[in-house]
Design an enzyme around this catalytic site. Sequence first.
Site, mmCIF file in Angstrom:
data_model
loop_
_atom_site.group_PDB
_atom_site.id
_atom_site.type_symbol
_atom_site.label_atom_id
_atom_site.label_comp_id
_atom_site.label_asym_id
_atom_site.label_seq_id
_atom_site.Cartn_x
_atom_site.Cartn_y
_atom_site.Cartn_z
ATOM 1 N N HIS A 119 6.268 19.184 9.265
ATOM 2 C CA HIS A 119 6.932 18.989 8.356
ATOM 3 C C HIS A 119 7.608 17.418 8.794
ATOM 4 O O HIS A 119 8.410 16.830 7.669
ATOM 5 C CB HIS A 119 8.219 19.778 8.385
ATOM 6 C CG HIS A 119 7.707 21.124 8.021
ATOM 7 N ND1 HIS A 119 7.348 21.667 6.840
ATOM 8 C CD2 HIS A 119 7.580 22.256 8.759
ATOM 9 C CE1 HIS A 119 6.916 22.889 6.954
ATOM 10 N NE2 HIS A 119 7.084 23.382 8.107
ATOM 11 N N GLU A 159 0.930 -1.326 0.053
ATOM 12 C CA GLU A 159 0.124 -0.090 0.086
ATOM 13 C C GLU A 159 0.898 1.224 0.091
ATOM 14 O O GLU A 159 2.151 1.198 0.113
ATOM 15 C CB GLU A 159 -0.892 -0.004 1.225
ATOM 16 C CG GLU A 159 -1.969 -0.917 1.366
ATOM 17 C CD GLU A 159 -2.630 -0.949 2.418
ATOM 18 O OE1 GLU A 159 -2.412 -0.095 3.510
ATOM 19 O OE2 GLU A 159 -3.451 -1.925 2.651
#
Lengths: 295, 378
Positions: free
Chosen positions: A252, A214
């Site tokens: 981030h 995935e």
Amino acid sequence: MSIFIDNDTRLVVQGITGRDGSFHARQMMEYGTNVVAGVTPGKGGQTFEGPDGKQVPIFNAMDEAVSATQANTSVIYVPPAFAAGAVMEAADSGVDFVVAITEGIPVLDMSRAHAYARDKGVRVLGPNCPGLITPGQAKVGILPGQIVTPGPVGLVSRSGTLTYEAVYHLTNAGIGQTTCVGIGGDPLIGTKFVDCLEAFRDDPETKAIVMIGEIGGSDEQDAADYVKEHIDVPVVGFIAGQTAPPGRTMGHAGAIVSGAGGTAAEKMAYFESCGIAVAKRPVEIAQLVQEALQG
Amino acid sequence: MDLHEYQAKEIFRGAGMPVPLGEVATTPEEAEAIARKYDGMTVVKAQVHAGGRGKAGGVKLAKTPEEAREHASNILGMEIKGLTVQKVLVTPAEDIDTEAYCAVLMDRNAQMPMFMVSAEGGVDIEQVAEENPDAIRKLHVDPRYGLLPHQAYWLANTLYDDPGLIKQASKVMTQLYHAFMSANASLAEVNPLITTTSGEVKAIDAKFSVDDNALFRMPEIAAYRDTDAEPQAETEAREAGLTFIKLEGNVGCCVNGAGLAMATMDLVKYYGGEPANFLDIGGSSNPQKVIDALRIITSDPAVKVILFNIFGGITRTDDVANGIVEATKSIDIQVPIVIRLTGTNEEQALEILKNAGFEAYTSMDEVVEKAVELANQA
């Protein structure tokens, strides 16, 4: 042959009296799995009635169950709040393989439990996984037994129903399986693609391998590197999530850690660069395996 | 679950971290009143679950309380990455000398928390990561021991040379680790971690994500959930026990299992369509789940067709078929429904669906092609 489970598997079901535990204990016994014990704290001394009137002794704790029955494998259907504890209890009990089916275990709990099991040398599959099945011998977990058949293909997948889809096409095409393993979709899992590939490599009956991945993380790339270096049989790959949108990730840190490589397109390209035949649609998985086995 | 900056700062303050004062306003007048409490300049900051707020114009410096009101009236209601700003944080402006970066997150590979710190903090940290990855230092923490004193010192020492700053930053690292662990975080990020011109280390921004699986034992953090900050359909889906993500297309998808759901969306695209959503209905044949799923999918006016893709494993597909028939009786649906069911008892399941007037298939490719065709005709 097979990997991880077979006719010698002696299984203890942790949480055998719960709704999921009791249902799947019966399903596993009907498939022919040797369920030797159940564990539910406070219900020690009672018995669990399986199919055909078969009685399974219930114990209060894992160590009692293992010393009384010589169980070598456990499967966990314990609610999320207690499941990481159940993994660690199993790791202390003497079994060498623990399959954690439970979905929704806090990640920090599993961070501790994985470290604990690793130190004890105990293999954990999952959590949040469908388990595994060796056709004709044993199933541990929740995979549907009727869609598999014995044969030469080893299958490892991060997904549940997508695995069933792939196996179903294989079986319909007359291609059986050595063992099908669902490694689970949680961020922290015990047995990864690479571990399964290593086990399939050492299984002489596995003549081809299917790997279903995935988006997210980089385990598929690690696995592809392993295929390139160590696997001699043909490998067919599939990656789900080609159309998944980039998430509204906060901060981030995630982007910095995973960097490039988490998307389906990147994983598929990486598979191909390592000699893995990539299926674009689920139905192509069985077709590519068939070609590989004939070729 | 993502937290707002002001919520993350509450957690940081609770852990003892040096965080500037600040309060949340939902109107420009409130923003002005808050700014009036602080001497000097203030910063007005949009509270949305999205990065790049500054670059989008959602963070503004105000010289006076009147200016803070003006900024707040511009920022409130602003859209940032598709999310409407409904709250602003008003906080005193700091005299910034240096900007560093520090974060703790769960590292999938090592299966333990990991610190990432960089002396080059600020808005361009991702660029730093790309161009100069060595400028970001990483440290794994074994959760069984916690962050050890020498590790906290090592982290601080990578950021600063001044002994006084190193001492303050070591303490901040330990506090940040405690905040991360006690809130069952998946991410706790401070960017920037500043030093002021007077030599103080302070955390002036915060991003914080919490592990949903752990919310059951942290009611005070679960209460931080801001349902106004997420699409309504996603709130409804979560309350119904479904996983739903809205997308831009017109083929409504209802699938059991996340992997198969993603593969179904991929196949819609493969045959020239666009999925309207990701929806994982889970493993049961419970009609209520199907009703909830249909209600959520059809609330999107863009949906032109509904596509079911169900693999019946342990669940018998005839049970699932009965569930779908029952569910569709209780809800008025204006668009065509196509259904694919495979697995145990699929012949009976197809019979049930066809008798109820549905188009039913056993092949995933066939049903997706049909769904795309219907969507394109509509």
